[in-house]
Write a protein that holds these residues in place. Structure first.
Motif, mmCIF file in Angstrom:
data_model
loop_
_atom_site.group_PDB
_atom_site.id
_atom_site.type_symbol
_atom_site.label_atom_id
_atom_site.label_comp_id
_atom_site.label_asym_id
_atom_site.label_seq_id
_atom_site.Cartn_x
_atom_site.Cartn_y
_atom_site.Cartn_z
ATOM 1 N N ILE A 1 13.112 -1.588 3.201
ATOM 2 C CA ILE A 1 14.292 -2.148 2.535
ATOM 3 C C ILE A 1 13.984 -2.670 1.132
ATOM 4 O O ILE A 1 14.829 -3.307 0.509
ATOM 5 C CB ILE A 1 14.932 -3.256 3.387
ATOM 6 C CG1 ILE A 1 13.984 -4.443 3.573
ATOM 7 C CG2 ILE A 1 15.360 -2.699 4.746
ATOM 8 C CD1 ILE A 1 14.633 -5.647 4.255
ATOM 9 N N MET A 2 12.796 -2.387 0.651
ATOM 10 C CA MET A 2 12.422 -2.823 -0.693
ATOM 11 C C MET A 2 13.173 -2.010 -1.764
ATOM 12 O O MET A 2 13.731 -0.946 -1.473
ATOM 13 C CB MET A 2 10.916 -2.668 -0.889
ATOM 14 C CG MET A 2 10.088 -3.710 -0.155
ATOM 15 S SD MET A 2 10.149 -5.338 -0.941
ATOM 16 C CE MET A 2 8.947 -5.097 -2.251
ATOM 17 N N PRO A 3 13.186 -2.496 -3.025
ATOM 18 C CA PRO A 3 13.873 -1.761 -4.094
ATOM 19 C C PRO A 3 13.251 -0.382 -4.333
ATOM 20 O O PRO A 3 12.069 -0.158 -4.065
ATOM 21 C CB PRO A 3 13.675 -2.659 -5.319
ATOM 22 C CG PRO A 3 13.428 -4.020 -4.766
ATOM 23 C CD PRO A 3 12.687 -3.807 -3.490
ATOM 24 N N LEU A 4 14.061 0.525 -4.827
ATOM 25 C CA LEU A 4 13.564 1.848 -5.193
ATOM 26 C C LEU A 4 12.429 1.714 -6.206
ATOM 27 O O LEU A 4 12.474 0.862 -7.092
ATOM 28 C CB LEU A 4 14.696 2.692 -5.789
ATOM 29 C CG LEU A 4 15.834 3.065 -4.832
ATOM 30 C CD1 LEU A 4 16.959 3.754 -5.606
ATOM 31 C CD2 LEU A 4 15.328 3.960 -3.720
ATOM 32 N N LEU B 1 6.180 -11.975 3.226
ATOM 33 C CA LEU B 1 6.915 -13.032 2.531
ATOM 34 C C LEU B 1 7.157 -12.666 1.070
ATOM 35 O O LEU B 1 8.220 -12.967 0.515
ATOM 36 C CB LEU B 1 6.147 -14.344 2.634
ATOM 37 C CG LEU B 1 6.124 -14.978 4.028
ATOM 38 C CD1 LEU B 1 5.065 -16.078 4.105
ATOM 39 C CD2 LEU B 1 7.501 -15.534 4.391
ATOM 40 N N SER B 2 6.188 -11.992 0.454
ATOM 41 C CA SER B 2 6.368 -11.528 -0.924
ATOM 42 C C SER B 2 7.483 -10.494 -1.004
ATOM 43 O O SER B 2 8.304 -10.503 -1.934
ATOM 44 C CB SER B 2 5.058 -10.937 -1.451
ATOM 45 O OG SER B 2 5.222 -10.399 -2.751
ATOM 46 N N ASN B 3 7.528 -9.598 -0.013
ATOM 47 C CA ASN B 3 8.603 -8.600 0.025
ATOM 48 C C ASN B 3 9.962 -9.269 0.179
ATOM 49 O O ASN B 3 10.934 -8.877 -0.480
ATOM 50 C CB ASN B 3 8.369 -7.618 1.173
ATOM 51 C CG ASN B 3 7.226 -6.660 0.902
ATOM 52 O OD1 ASN B 3 6.697 -6.596 -0.214
ATOM 53 N ND2 ASN B 3 6.831 -5.899 1.906
ATOM 54 N N PHE B 4 10.031 -10.260 1.049
ATOM 55 C CA PHE B 4 11.291 -10.990 1.208
ATOM 56 C C PHE B 4 11.741 -11.604 -0.116
ATOM 57 O O PHE B 4 12.919 -11.540 -0.475
ATOM 58 C CB PHE B 4 11.144 -12.095 2.258
ATOM 59 C CG PHE B 4 11.201 -11.618 3.687
ATOM 60 C CD1 PHE B 4 12.039 -10.590 4.067
ATOM 61 C CD2 PHE B 4 10.419 -12.225 4.659
ATOM 62 C CE1 PHE B 4 12.104 -10.148 5.386
ATOM 63 C CE2 PHE B 4 10.473 -11.801 5.979
ATOM 64 C CZ PHE B 4 11.311 -10.764 6.343
ATOM 65 N N ASN C 1 8.321 -6.213 13.126
ATOM 66 C CA ASN C 1 7.629 -4.949 12.872
ATOM 67 C C ASN C 1 6.529 -5.027 11.820
ATOM 68 O O ASN C 1 5.562 -4.266 11.878
ATOM 69 C CB ASN C 1 8.643 -3.864 12.482
ATOM 70 C CG ASN C 1 9.514 -3.461 13.651
ATOM 71 O OD1 ASN C 1 9.100 -3.553 14.798
ATOM 72 N ND2 ASN C 1 10.734 -3.039 13.377
ATOM 73 N N ASP C 2 6.665 -5.919 10.847
ATOM 74 C CA ASP C 2 5.591 -6.043 9.855
ATOM 75 C C ASP C 2 4.301 -6.509 10.517
ATOM 76 O O ASP C 2 3.232 -5.922 10.310
ATOM 77 C CB ASP C 2 6.008 -7.010 8.745
ATOM 78 C CG ASP C 2 6.979 -6.388 7.764
ATOM 79 O OD1 ASP C 2 6.631 -6.278 6.589
ATOM 80 O OD2 ASP C 2 8.085 -5.997 8.177
ATOM 81 N N VAL C 3 4.406 -7.550 11.322
ATOM 82 C CA VAL C 3 3.228 -8.044 12.031
ATOM 83 C C VAL C 3 2.677 -6.968 12.955
ATOM 84 O O VAL C 3 1.457 -6.750 13.035
ATOM 85 C CB VAL C 3 3.564 -9.319 12.822
ATOM 86 C CG1 VAL C 3 2.391 -9.710 13.728
ATOM 87 C CG2 VAL C 3 3.891 -10.466 11.882
ATOM 88 N N PRO D 1 5.956 1.053 -4.410
ATOM 89 C CA PRO D 1 4.938 1.966 -3.862
ATOM 90 C C PRO D 1 4.907 1.919 -2.338
ATOM 91 O O PRO D 1 5.141 0.874 -1.722
ATOM 92 C CB PRO D 1 3.630 1.429 -4.457
ATOM 93 C CG PRO D 1 4.043 0.645 -5.666
ATOM 94 C CD PRO D 1 5.384 0.052 -5.332
ATOM 95 N N ALA D 2 4.618 3.058 -1.733
ATOM 96 C CA ALA D 2 4.483 3.117 -0.281
ATOM 97 C C ALA D 2 3.274 2.289 0.157
ATOM 98 O O ALA D 2 2.324 2.097 -0.604
ATOM 99 C CB ALA D 2 4.333 4.557 0.177
ATOM 100 N N TYR D 3 3.327 1.795 1.367
ATOM 101 C CA TYR D 3 2.267 0.950 1.910
ATOM 102 C C TYR D 3 1.529 1.709 3.003
ATOM 103 O O TYR D 3 2.135 2.174 3.978
ATOM 104 C CB TYR D 3 2.863 -0.334 2.470
ATOM 105 C CG TYR D 3 1.855 -1.347 2.943
ATOM 106 C CD1 TYR D 3 1.327 -2.291 2.067
ATOM 107 C CD2 TYR D 3 1.426 -1.371 4.268
ATOM 108 C CE1 TYR D 3 0.400 -3.241 2.497
ATOM 109 C CE2 TYR D 3 0.501 -2.304 4.714
ATOM 110 C CZ TYR D 3 -0.004 -3.239 3.820
ATOM 111 O OH TYR D 3 -0.911 -4.175 4.260
ATOM 112 N N ASP D 4 0.222 1.845 2.854
ATOM 113 C CA ASP D 4 -0.604 2.564 3.819
ATOM 114 C C ASP D 4 -1.216 1.570 4.797
ATOM 115 O O ASP D 4 -2.023 0.720 4.412
ATOM 116 C CB ASP D 4 -1.706 3.333 3.084
ATOM 117 C CG ASP D 4 -2.442 4.307 4.001
ATOM 118 O OD1 ASP D 4 -2.318 4.184 5.234
ATOM 119 O OD2 ASP D 4 -3.149 5.198 3.478
#
Length: 244
Positions: free
Chosen positions: A77-80, A130-133, A118-120, A83-86
């Motif tokens: 749900i992050m902005p366009l 929390l940074s993403n939020f 799901n993040d955890v 970067p993808a997260y591996d």
């Protein structure tokens, strides 16, 4: 200004005001399986559907757009352009059809974020979540959109809840480490967002400090919440988000 002109303006105001009051608001939900309704016997019993039904009973002008999708993390749900997260086992990328940009494209008055576990579960550190939020919420608020965010919720991580725990019967240590993070995450969300945080953790978690879902609220898989739990969540959303 002549009396007739004042009277005409008054009549116009009286006619327009009820239309404004009945206009309702548009609310967009960003989330994962809980907001999508996983765990309930019928979709209408999910907290999101209950809330939509409640709003319609108050004012048919209210509209809820639910973009939640089971399994999603905050990276979806992050902005366009994020970067993808591996994670080491798979890559988490933005979903342009269910992210904050898509939510804002509907010109909402309110956004509700419900990303509880799901993040955890994917091994994403709490600091990253929390940074993403913050990124998501800051973008919405920059457009003058009000945002409410739910806390985490309890999760069994594949263990059967059979209290009480004793020295000879303890939860799996590695799984307990993950469960502890949900309490830490919930506390931090409540601390950072105050009146704009909705508690989805307290009262639904076992009372033995092990972080399991209370049996009365477990859908049966140790992951998702049942109809009774969703009724509690609905009440908390309704009580927290006041209607103008």
């Amino acid at each position: 200004m002549r009396y007739s002109s004042i009277y005409q303006l008054f009549i116009l105001f009286v006619l327009i005001l009820p239309m404004k009051m009945l206009a309702g608001e548009r609310i967009v939900i960003l989330g994962s399986s809980t907001a999508e309704g996983a765990g309930v016997k019928v979709p209408e019993n999910s907290w999101a559907c209950r809330y939509a039904q409640y709003l319609k009973s108050v004012d048919k002008g209210y509209e809820i757009i639910n973009l939640a999708k089971g399994g999603y993390t905050t990276f979806a749900i992050m902005p366009l352009g994020t970067p993808a997260y591996d994670t080491g086992t798979h890559v988490l990328a933005v979903d342009s059809l269910r992210n904050i940009d898509k939510a804002l494209s509907y010109s909402p008055d309110i956004i509700i974020i419900n990303m509880p576990t799901n993040d955890v579960s994917n091994g994403i550190p709490l600091s990253v979540q929390l940074s993403n939020f913050r990124t998501i919420i800051d973008k919405a608020r920059s457009k003058n959109v009000k945002v409410w965010i739910t806390t985490s919720q309890p999760h069994n991580f594949g263990e059967k809840y059979t209290p009480p725990y004793t020295e000879s019967h303890r939860p799996d240590a590695s799984k307990q480490k993950f469960r502890n993070q949900f309490k830490l995450l919930s506390d931090e969300i409540l601390k950072q967002y105050g009146d704009y945080a909705i508690d989805f953790y307290t009262g639904l978690v076992s009372e033995d400090s092990c972080g399991f879902i209370k049996p009365i609220y477990d859908s049966g898989d140790g992951v998702h919440l049942n109809d009774e739990a969703h009724a509690v969540l609905f009440e908390r959303v309704k009580n927290k988000i006041g209607l103008d």
